[in-house]
Enzyme design. Structure first.
Site, short mmCIF file in Angstrom:
data_model
loop_
_atom_site.label_atom_id
_atom_site.label_comp_id
_atom_site.label_asym_id
_atom_site.label_seq_id
_atom_site.Cartn_x
_atom_site.Cartn_y
_atom_site.Cartn_z
N LYS A 120 0.85 -1.20 0.00
CA LYS A 120 0.00 0.00 0.00
C LYS A 120 0.89 1.25 0.00
O LYS A 120 2.11 1.15 0.18
CB LYS A 120 -0.90 -0.01 1.23
N TYR A 138 17.11 29.16 10.23
CA TYR A 138 15.91 29.83 10.74
C TYR A 138 15.81 29.67 12.26
O TYR A 138 16.07 28.59 12.79
CB TYR A 138 14.66 29.22 10.12
C1 LIG Z 1 -0.54 -2.18 6.53
C2 LIG Z 1 -1.13 -3.45 6.96
C3 LIG Z 1 -0.31 -4.55 7.23
C4 LIG Z 1 1.20 -4.45 7.21
O1 LIG Z 1 1.64 -3.83 8.41
P1 LIG Z 1 3.19 -3.67 8.77
O2 LIG Z 1 3.19 -3.14 10.14
O3 LIG Z 1 3.74 -2.69 7.78
O4 LIG Z 1 3.79 -5.01 8.62
C5 LIG Z 1 -0.90 -5.75 7.56
N1 LIG Z 1 -2.25 -5.86 7.63
C6 LIG Z 1 -3.07 -4.82 7.39
C7 LIG Z 1 -4.53 -5.01 7.50
C8 LIG Z 1 -2.54 -3.58 7.05
O5 LIG Z 1 -3.36 -2.56 6.81
#
Ligand SMILES: *Cc1c(COP(=O)(O)O)cnc(C)c1O
Length: 366
Positions: free
Chosen positions: A35, A263
């Protein structure tokens, strides 16, 4: 000439990390999670790095279609399922699995007439309280799915809140597993339980080991990109970085006692010293809130940020780097500078740094 800031993506390291995930969950099938544009690595690059996964999981329906266009033929899973009825049509056409976590989604599915039966993952809320049916509602939701001629198969799924801290005082992982087993008792179908934290911290997860933790599918994300969800370091877990953000010094300033930098004049020298100016700022995705002392590598030597991070630049301490000059190589994170260390110094997590890599940064593979 482009600016010297570059993100190098290490495809081979993703393959290595995927093999680590498999080794930690023996016998389980692996959804490689990509994702958020492959955690900032690029969807297509992540797809290649995770080519050996049993399936790819993501959130964005348009990117599920993109994966098919890019030639991915194995399973795809939408972790938050469908957002509107058109997504269900797409899922049927492209053979994409979707999770069903709410009454609204279930009603949409009941009203749908997709061109092909759909594969769904019924999600249970075992205490995270974001998505899913409560354990006591789970069997009824499952029965409604089973009654639908256009539902082909049903996987049982939940998500852990504290898999990196197994004895969490508020919600231990074992309590979530207990609720899951109670809510899913007697229901057929494969089980999908763990993210990276669960995989790394509960090595008894794979189905070949059986028992109360058996998970037919696991869902690693961050560990595939060489980050950790907390606890021991990526190196201790045998994970390799997959994104190295590098740049160069574009100026060096010799300053005197009392002189300030940047800054807000947050840094003031207490004696003569040298400051390096790095072509990397918050508009590249480097966190503006990274405080003084956040680690950075210059010419392979560890030093620290001084002064405030600005839009296009940040400044580093060269007091013990007398040979550093314009053009010296800087590693912001990745090989030689663990992203988790930079993230911890900046009060965030490696996930956020990777995902925030800005579009203006040139990306190469290596
Ligand atoms: C993003 C996600 C994962 C992966 O999580 P990580 O902590 O990056 O391993 C697994 N299951 C779901 C439902 C997610 O949304």
């Amino acid at each position: 000439m482009p600016r010297p800031i570059v993100a190098t993506i290490h495809i081979e390291s993703m393959k290595h990390n995927l093999a680590r995930a498999r080794a930690c969950a023996p016998g389980a099938k692996v959804w490689g999670v990509l994702k958020a544009n492959g955690y900032g690595h690029g969807l297509e690059r992540a797809m290649r790095g995770l080519a050996d996964a049993d399936g790819l999981a993501l959130i964005e329906p348009d990117n599920a279609v993109r994966l098919r266009e890019l030639g991915w033929t194995k399973p795809i899973l939408l972790l938050e399922g469908w957002f509107d009825p058109a997504d269900l049509d797409m899922m049927a056409e492209q053979d994409v699995n979707g999770s069903v976590h709410s009454e609204a989604q279930l009603a949409m599915l009941e009203a749908a007439r997709p061109s092909r039966p759909l594969k769904v993952h019924l999600k249970m809320n075992t205490g995270m309280n974001r998505l899913g049916f409560k354990p006591e509602q789970f069997a009824a939701a499952h029965a409604r799915l089973r009654a639908l001629p256009h539902v082909a198969d049903i996987t049982l799924m939940t998500h852990f809140a504290n898999a990196d801290e197994t004895g969490h005082p508020r919600l231990p992982m074992r309590e979530q597993i207990r609720r899951f087993n109670a809510g899913a008792a007697g229901l057929p179908g494969p089980v999908s339980l763990a993210n990276s934290a669960g995989i790394l911290h509960m090595p008894e997860l794979g189905p070949s080991l059986g028992g109360e933790l058996a998970s037919d599918w696991v869902r690693p994300g961050i560990m595939l990109y060489g980050g950790t969800p907390g606890g021991p370091s990526a190196e201790e877990f045998g994970l390799l970085p997959t994104m190295t953000l590098t740049s160069e010094l574009i100026a060096v300033q010799e300053i005197e006692a009392g002189d300030c930098v940047g800054y807000g004049s947050r840094f003031q020298a207490d004696g003569p010293t040298r400051i390096g100016v790095v072509a990397c700022g918050y508009a590249d995705g480097y966190p503006r809130h990274a405080p003084q002392d956040t680690p950075v590598l210059v010419d392979g030597v560890r030093t620290r940020i001084v002064g405030r991070v600005s839009m296009d630049m940040l400044t580093v301490d060269l007091a013990h780097l007398p040979h550093a000059r314009v053009g010296s190589k800087v590693v912001l994170w990745g090989q030689g500078m663990p992203i988790d260390e930079v993230a911890t110094a900046a009060g965030t997590i490696g996930y956020e740094l990777m995902c925030a890599l800005a579009p203006r940064v040139r990306v190469v593979e290596g």
